[in-house]
Design a protein around this motif. Structure first.
Motif, PDB file in Angstrom:
ATOM      1  N   SER A  59       5.597   5.686  -6.505  1.00 50.60           N
ATOM      2  CA  SER A  59       5.722   4.433  -5.763  1.00 50.60           C
ATOM      3  C   SER A  59       6.968   4.470  -4.888  1.00 50.60           C
ATOM      4  O   SER A  59       7.883   5.249  -5.128  1.00 50.60           O
ATOM      5  CB  SER A  59       5.768   3.257  -6.738  1.00 50.60           C
ATOM      6  OG  SER A  59       6.868   3.399  -7.601  1.00 50.60           O
ATOM      7  N   ILE A  60       6.955   3.631  -3.885  1.00 51.51           N
ATOM      8  CA  ILE A  60       8.093   3.540  -2.965  1.00 51.51           C
ATOM      9  C   ILE A  60       9.304   3.071  -3.767  1.00 51.51           C
ATOM     10  O   ILE A  60       9.200   2.121  -4.535  1.00 51.51           O
ATOM     11  CB  ILE A  60       7.779   2.522  -1.844  1.00 51.51           C
ATOM     12  CG1 ILE A  60       6.432   2.846  -1.188  1.00 51.51           C
ATOM     13  CG2 ILE A  60       8.888   2.477  -0.813  1.00 51.51           C
ATOM     14  CD1 ILE A  60       5.884   1.715  -0.308  1.00 51.51           C
ATOM     15  N   ALA A 139       1.417   9.927  -0.010  1.00 50.25           N
ATOM     16  CA  ALA A 139       1.207   9.028   1.133  1.00 50.25           C
ATOM     17  C   ALA A 139       0.169   7.965   0.775  1.00 50.25           C
ATOM     18  O   ALA A 139       0.349   6.780   1.059  1.00 50.25           O
ATOM     19  CB  ALA A 139       0.762   9.821   2.358  1.00 50.25           C
ATOM     20  N   ASN A 140      -0.909   8.389   0.124  1.00 55.41           N
ATOM     21  CA  ASN A 140      -1.950   7.431  -0.222  1.00 55.41           C
ATOM     22  C   ASN A 140      -1.468   6.425  -1.264  1.00 55.41           C
ATOM     23  O   ASN A 140      -1.782   5.236  -1.194  1.00 55.41           O
ATOM     24  CB  ASN A 140      -3.205   8.164  -0.707  1.00 55.41           C
ATOM     25  CG  ASN A 140      -3.861   8.931   0.421  1.00 55.41           C
ATOM     26  OD1 ASN A 140      -3.716   8.576   1.592  1.00 55.41           O
ATOM     27  ND2 ASN A 140      -4.562  10.003   0.090  1.00 55.41           N
ATOM     28  N   PRO A 339       1.074  12.700   9.909  1.00 56.12           N
ATOM     29  CA  PRO A 339       1.159  11.251   9.660  1.00 56.12           C
ATOM     30  C   PRO A 339       1.513  10.935   8.199  1.00 56.12           C
ATOM     31  O   PRO A 339       2.338  10.049   7.945  1.00 56.12           O
ATOM     32  CB  PRO A 339      -0.241  10.741  10.020  1.00 56.12           C
ATOM     33  CG  PRO A 339      -0.749  11.740  11.020  1.00 56.12           C
ATOM     34  CD  PRO A 339      -0.208  13.065  10.554  1.00 56.12           C
ATOM     35  N   ALA A 340       0.948  11.673   7.261  1.00 61.39           N
ATOM     36  CA  ALA A 340       1.290  11.449   5.851  1.00 61.39           C
ATOM     37  C   ALA A 340       2.776  11.698   5.626  1.00 61.39           C
ATOM     38  O   ALA A 340       3.475  10.914   4.976  1.00 61.39           O
ATOM     39  CB  ALA A 340       0.457  12.364   4.950  1.00 61.39           C
ATOM     40  N   ARG A 341       3.279  12.779   6.194  1.00 60.52           N
ATOM     41  CA  ARG A 341       4.694  13.117   6.045  1.00 60.52           C
ATOM     42  C   ARG A 341       5.576  12.023   6.651  1.00 60.52           C
ATOM     43  O   ARG A 341       6.508  11.536   6.005  1.00 60.52           O
ATOM     44  CB  ARG A 341       4.971  14.434   6.773  1.00 60.52           C
ATOM     45  CG  ARG A 341       6.412  14.854   6.738  1.00 60.52           C
ATOM     46  CD  ARG A 341       6.701  15.868   7.841  1.00 60.52           C
ATOM     47  NE  ARG A 341       6.696  15.244   9.159  1.00 60.52           N
ATOM     48  CZ  ARG A 341       6.809  15.912  10.303  1.00 60.52           C
ATOM     49  NH1 ARG A 341       6.882  17.229  10.298  1.00 60.52           N
ATOM     50  NH2 ARG A 341       6.814  15.277  11.463  1.00 60.52           N
ATOM     51  N   ASP A 342       5.274  11.626   7.872  1.00 55.54           N
ATOM     52  CA  ASP A 342       6.098  10.617   8.537  1.00 55.54           C
ATOM     53  C   ASP A 342       6.100   9.304   7.761  1.00 55.54           C
ATOM     54  O   ASP A 342       7.133   8.637   7.640  1.00 55.54           O
ATOM     55  CB  ASP A 342       5.568  10.347   9.950  1.00 55.54           C
ATOM     56  CG  ASP A 342       5.753  11.549  10.868  1.00 55.54           C
ATOM     57  OD1 ASP A 342       6.464  12.495  10.487  1.00 55.54           O
ATOM     58  OD2 ASP A 342       5.161  11.532  11.956  1.00 55.54           O
ATOM     59  N   PHE A 343       4.932   8.959   7.244  1.00 52.63           N
ATOM     60  CA  PHE A 343       4.799   7.713   6.488  1.00 52.63           C
ATOM     61  C   PHE A 343       5.656   7.770   5.225  1.00 52.63           C
ATOM     62  O   PHE A 343       6.406   6.836   4.923  1.00 52.63           O
ATOM     63  CB  PHE A 343       3.319   7.522   6.146  1.00 52.63           C
ATOM     64  CG  PHE A 343       2.983   6.229   5.466  1.00 52.63           C
ATOM     65  CD1 PHE A 343       3.171   5.020   6.096  1.00 52.63           C
ATOM     66  CD2 PHE A 343       2.442   6.233   4.182  1.00 52.63           C
ATOM     67  CE1 PHE A 343       2.836   3.819   5.470  1.00 52.63           C
ATOM     68  CE2 PHE A 343       2.108   5.047   3.547  1.00 52.63           C
ATOM     69  CZ  PHE A 343       2.304   3.824   4.185  1.00 52.63           C
ATOM     70  N   VAL A 344       5.566   8.875   4.507  1.00 55.63           N
ATOM     71  CA  VAL A 344       6.352   9.016   3.273  1.00 55.63           C
ATOM     72  C   VAL A 344       7.846   9.031   3.588  1.00 55.63           C
ATOM     73  O   VAL A 344       8.640   8.325   2.944  1.00 55.63           O
ATOM     74  CB  VAL A 344       5.933  10.286   2.505  1.00 55.63           C
ATOM     75  CG1 VAL A 344       6.905  10.596   1.382  1.00 55.63           C
ATOM     76  CG2 VAL A 344       4.518  10.125   1.949  1.00 55.63           C
ATOM     77  N   LEU A 345       8.247   9.791   4.587  1.00 59.35           N
ATOM     78  CA  LEU A 345       9.679   9.864   4.913  1.00 59.35           C
ATOM     79  C   LEU A 345      10.215   8.487   5.301  1.00 59.35           C
ATOM     80  O   LEU A 345      11.312   8.102   4.898  1.00 59.35           O
ATOM     81  CB  LEU A 345       9.915  10.832   6.082  1.00 59.35           C
ATOM     82  CG  LEU A 345       9.615  12.305   5.812  1.00 59.35           C
ATOM     83  CD1 LEU A 345      10.000  13.151   7.023  1.00 59.35           C
ATOM     84  CD2 LEU A 345      10.351  12.802   4.577  1.00 59.35           C
TER      85      LEU A 345
END
Lengths: 511, 511, 511, 511
Positions: A59-60, A139-140, A339-345
């Motif tokens: 989780s974030i 990411a998901n 996009p997954a990487r950018d979202f997570v970072l």
């Protein structure tokens, strides 16, 4: 007695350590080794703890991580891809081995080169790219967590899709084709943005365009017309598409009513929530549709417009986890993990607190933008449309500028560095989009009006940007009126100074 | 006289400059300013020349650029996007303004955050993202140039698509739907890779699977069956899909024959050239199909497999420029500019010479791999399939390993760091892909065989990697035979040493 | 008439441009070229303007630049070094050609590999490294500008030296040796920090240590003793060294009085202003010394402590430009350009406004720290020393902790992540520094006291850091008192909770 | 029985894992978790192994590491500095807390901001910067290892000094001052490079300049004169400085003879080995001096010239470990960790094999350069000086160019991009360096000659660079002769083409 001895030993060692480095008798290497043994264990341990906690919880974090921690995370993730193996040189004997010819490109991808997905399942783990797979999984999970953080608690599955909103909408429709073999049409509550309309065509369906109705200043969903269309031949309708986020005076669609209709006719309901996550009203409608028993099969939002990452991804959300899994399984092939990487970072650097703060600021600034635009409009004899349910953008009439000059006014605003503001003149002209004709394209309706200007307050806008926006808007308007309409205007108690040399200059280089 | 004075003045100034910096009388700043005035102009001028030449020619340079030049290029390109404007703070009053929340993400995108495409046209220029648009334009021009460099001179249009091969194939089919309103089927010469098959389903068509025929060791296109299918109902066939690049013993499809059939029946022909650019044979067939009057509407290749960039993009090529333009126009929305960027950066760093050298090395190494595999096969009593037209991968029988142990052998190879090599056992089992059943999936045909091992020599493989591949293959095979088959084997004149401790170790940590 | 036509042509073109990109008839490349021609010129022009303005003014911009602009600047600067030449491959036929073996190292230096200086002059322009030379020139000009921005208007020359404070002090002394051939001694107003003392020894002089005098809580300069020493044999004294920034209860030295003495005896005066730029009091004294006719030949400050860049550089300032030039000329060799680069990058990103804001915040936070420490001291029965002139650090008595446990308390604070806070116990022990003995080293004086704790508020400290500092200080103190002194304490109206499990945990891993 | 069961269980798990990811029944997260548990352990374990082995051995690896591994190493090292702590936000309550204002600067330092050294000891461990301290320790161990790899087996201590060669020489002299209180002079075998000479002055000593003697073409050490100087007053001599690496026709000094003299007179011997590590002859002399009982207290070499890292550091080596420790302890303050970092990163990326290969290539290319220069000289009627012991640079006479035009010829070479090549005209002029006068400065001797050109083959030069160097040299010489001497010359069997337009062009932009 034993227990009391232990702490004191600890304390002695602690005290020694605090003074230790000055010990002149040790050789350099000895002293290094001693210090290393005592301190390094802790650094390593805390790194492991941080990363393990991330995996366990998926989780974030509440608070954003430091840049150093995020870099460490990225390197660590990348170590799990076979081409970065440290213990054994990887030997690629296949046709796709994650090789990268340019070292600069490798760096820009942080060594994550295999993409995501396997055998046409976006969520499958690639054995030779475990790191990329982990990033995608994260990411998901973050997507779900972010939606819940923003209030969408009943959502059950979410996927970060390395496609933009339009393409993702198209994939949703393509995915549902098999379930509805007789479907030929998609009912679409008109909103004048080409991507979604083209998505219907690309998916192979015939759009049934339902113009919104004007009520007061707002353009609202024509629910009765949608009902008529559904009653006519629900079987041949693949789905109904509604939109939450659109430029004023277009209001968010009446998702609740449409959801009820879809439920009644057993027709899927797809919501284009492009940049709606930042609007409490859009989110509220999605939740209410679901809560009231209405049908809402999937809603799609842009990663860039809502989460401030570069263009390239969308987030599709479902109210059943199995729907997410089925969608992922439908995808034909592999895809970029960027996009997954950018979202997570981004979410690691913000934390849920930072994410929430961004959306709170949008709400605050939107209110301020509305107040300022109303004041400005009043001063120059214009009106701000009352579209109470649109909490992102505003529209102001342009009756003080002749219709023939309105487009030029938009161009001048653009040349002054104001991007995204749009001047919408009225027109009876037909615009053709892939063979389909729209009257008054850009106005979301064939209804004629006197021209207006729209401005939006997107997430990420800053206080000083808003101030500067109005400063430039005021001065540009004043100069424009004098030059092109031959009229002086007083704003904020003083006449706008448009005599400066800079004016000519700017017009000469108007980009 | 005048002309002779000029050079001498130049020379005096030149001499002075060579000695100048030691001039002790000047203040630091004066001396700096003087040197700067004399030298800086040249640096600036040569930078401009470099970049302007690139724009004028829009072609891959002959020799690769230095990393410094490429970085300068990227910064320069990024300066053209409105969010990086230097002279005036950008004011975003729209819903998508290229804002990036994480500075790390911004950096990984070099400030290029707007993506490509506009109003659902992949090639349209975004006024507020001119830099990204320029990069995309350059990518498409480079794509055409790269194809021509690799011998495909008759190609007229090429697009870098920010989708992988499968999705790009799907978009081709979706694009053609309108032209062929009666189409329901796609004829597909079977190759056991899921993405392309799923692409047919995702596009909404029914696949007609045509198993290849075994001829000698090779699996060849069943042209007569394709003819039969076309004769039956060409009108209902959207297109025929052939594949050039596949794992041995599958040979490239007979594109020329299929192209002739498609031409005769006026049915589009789509070629999956996934990693075929590196094979002179695949390229030759594409050219010949076209030259012989056969139909070939589009062929699609992977950017990662052919150009060694991270997964995320494909290159679709056409023999008419208008086809490229129509395809770009069909795309519903905006997309990531990362594949375009990676492609341009890679080709700038390689130059056409470097690109050519990569493909030449693949050809050289493939020949070496074939020799080595034949020698190895002979020593252990196996055979390398004769599939003369497959210039990328090889298949070797596995009759010395019982069928029940073959999958394990593949697992052990993977655990020794050999990725991409595949063990294909034979099976009468049915595998279901989205509801369609395949017998002996993985073998490209229902035909039973005794199991085989495939290895590929992809572009980017290095000499030392090939050597190490065989070293590990030999030792792994030897150990495996002793342990699991109870037989010792002598390779290269000596029995394989499989007694080392490392063996157990590796099996314990087999990743 | 003519003039009126011109604008309208401009406006038409402007209007066209705003609408242009949708023009469907143009080919992709044409449309790109057209847009490029119209927009690109402006981007290029504004870049040139930005950089040229920087060179013309050579001053820190008012507002900080964006990261994109700074990256562009760096690339541009690097283009001027011969090893990055774009137009012609550089050919190095010398022994030092800026070659870098590791591409990662090259990147970390942004291609600036030649260092600064030539023929032993730090400011000389290297013809083959014009970019590095430009950066160095800019650093020195920025240094002067930064000092003036911080109020030091009468400073005339400043140099960024790629050496730390101690080494730079040493170079000052070495530089003056020639002027004072009979000098053997350096008079040093004691401050217990080893670098400066060692600098005297390294320069080859004998230190005459003058202990400060206690007056109230403060330790002040013993001006009479310095006068005595100077009267005894001024000729043999190379210089007097005073210090502005020291840990409380040491106050800044009485620079004004010492400057008057130095002037009277014609002895140079060197000021160690290590982190004094952030103190209005230190700056004031430097200015006053000069204004009152006192002597002050040079003052040295740390780049890292004042400007928040990594350790590696110092800034030496003079009241005559020729002194700066002579110092630069004295340096034996070439040096790293990293400190100059870091300094320039930092000031470009801050602008003078950002720089000023950093120092203003230090002032604000120091006041808050003083208030909070006083409140805490009062609650636990301790006292904060009154050292009015020290505006950076504070000292609090530690009479509630037995002398024998004070060092341990320091160690525990360190283990809780509080770095930089120091516990100074009193001692009659002698500490030897390179053969010279100091009684009570660490206390700046042989004077005995009851032990104290010092904390500083350095530039760069943030609001939340200060809050957290006190939270941890309070809890650590409370636990320490209970565990090691056997006494409970109530702070902020409640007794400190030290029963939590975390306590043991932390002590076990005390780093 | 038990033992046989274990492997089979392993094998089953292995087989399952190879097939596992396709398992459709598991949820995405389950499947991820399962794969993660099985594979991740190995990635983590191998990372730890790699880093731990590095610490245990503290030696350069045999083979260079991949960029990914080096990046991981850097992040890991940085995690040990308190400002990068992951588990607990660092709280800086001191005056120097490693804060960095600019995120770009932070990145360029990889988060390592504290520098090295503590309390004026370059090798001391900083408790709050353990990572930086580790890096420094590693740099010193690598330095020793690198020297041994290059054949200097008897060296016992080595330090990476964040100062260039000249400053490091100066620090050596300053360090020895205390040992030799009566010393006033330094005997210096003249070599015309300013840094070393200035270092003597900066250290506070009077240079006794001993001009070399011409013997054949070479300039050799005047050993008898050095003996005379030592016999006159050894007590007042701090040390003798010799130089190994100099531009031809200067030969390496006769270190062996000077070492014997120094031993006899008990005077320290300091060797300037600036770029001598790449010369087998320089290395041989250092070893022989030591082996034959001669004195050689320290030798200093440049990091940039020998190891291809950016300018900023030197390596000082000793034959006793205690000498290294004493030198480190003498340093007044803290210093940049950049040279240590660059050195470690470079050697990690090269490995001992890569390092050796670089030096081997220099040897090979130097031989080629000598052959080519001799051929060229013969063709144009010049001679290459015979300086057998100089294995780095070469000198060729310039009798075909009048003395008055020689400087211009040097300028033209520079304008053609040939840096580092020097034209040395002869002169009876005196050049003043900090008040000391040299006749014929640049020629290493007052001896008059007819002018010559020097070129060096430094480590890092590539084959193609050497070829291009001669191509440009030949064409430039030919054009120069025609234009400025009015004579045509035939080289390589054909007359040089100097009619091309490019000629004028180049002279117009001559940088």
């Amino acid at each position: 007695a034993v227990s009391s001895r232990k702490p004191s030993r600890k304390l002695n060692s602690l005290e020694r350590r605090y003074e230790l480095p000055g010990d002149d008798e040790m050789s350099m290497v000895d002293s290094f080794t001693k210090a290393h043994n005592e301190y390094s264990r802790i650094a390593t341990k805390s790194t492991s703890l941080l990363l393990n906690e991330l995996w366990t919880k998926k989780s974030i974090p509440d608070d954003g991580w430091s840049e150093h921690s995020i870099e460490l995370f990225l390197q660590w993730i990348a170590s799990h891809d076979s081409n970065n193996r440290i213990d054994m040189a990887p030997l690629g004997a296949g046709e796709r081995e994650g090789r990268v010819a340019s070292s600069m490109v490798r760096r820009l991808h942080c060594g994550l080169t295999h993409g995501i997905g396997r055998s046409g399942n976006l969520c499958e783990v690639q054995p030779k790219a475990l790191g990329s797979s982990m990033l995608n999984c994260l990411a998901n999970e973050f997507a779900l967590h972010a939606l819940k953080t923003l209030g969408l608690h009943s959502v059950k599955g979410a996927l970060v899709i390395p496609l933009c909103t339009g393409m993702t909408m198209m994939m949703c429709m393509a995915h549902w084709r098999k379930m509805r073999p007789r479907a030929r049409y998609v009912i679409w509550s008109r909103v004048d943005q080409k991507s979604c309309f083209k998505a219907i065509l690309a998916a192979g369906f015939e759009p049934i365009v339902v113009d919104p109705l004007r009520e007061g200043d707002s353009l609202l969903t024509d629910v009765p017309e949608i009902r008529r269309m559904l009653e006519k031949n629900a079987d041949e309708v693949l789905c109904v598409i509604t939109t939450t986020s659109a430029f004023a005076p277009r209001a968010p669609d009446d998702i609740v009513a449409v959801g009820t209709l879809c439920s009644a006719h057993s027709v899927p309901h797809l919501v284009n929530n492009a940049y709606g996550l930042q609007s409490a009203e859009c989110t509220r409608r999605i939740l209410e549709c679901r809560a009231s028993g209405g049908r809402l099969d999937a809603f799609v939002q842009s990663l860039d417009k809502n989460f401030q990452i570069p263009v390239g991804g969308a987030l599709v959300a479902f109210f059943k986890q199995s729907h997410a899994a089925a969608f992922a399984q439908f995808y034909p092939g592999r895809a970029s993990c960027v996009p997954a990487r950018d979202f997570v970072l981004t979410l690691l650097s913000q934390g849920t607190r930072g994410l929430q703060a961004e959306f709170d600021r949008q709400r605050r600034l939107f209110e301020r933008m509305r107040r300022k635009l109303r004041t400005f409009a009043e001063e120059i004899g214009e009106t701000v449309y009352e579209v109470e349910e649109n909490l992102i953008s505003l529209a102001m009439t342009l009756c003080t500028i002749p219709a023939s000059k309105q487009t030029l006014f938009g161009a001048v605003l653009f040349s002054r560095g104001i991007t995204g503001a749009r001047v919408v003149p009225s027109s009876t002209k037909k615009t053709s989009v892939e063979g389909h004709e729209f009257v008054n394209f850009g106005s979301h309706s064939t209804d004629q009006h006197a021209g207006y200007l729209t401005v939006a307050c997107g997430v990420g806008m800053r206080e000083d940007e808003l101030e500067e926006l109005f400063a430039r808007l005021v001065s540009t308007y004043g100069r424009f009126l004098r030059k092109n309409v031959g009229r002086d205007v007083r704003i904020g108690g003083r006449s706008v100074n448009f005599e400066s040399d800079e004016d000519e200059e700017t017009l000469a280089d108007p980009y």
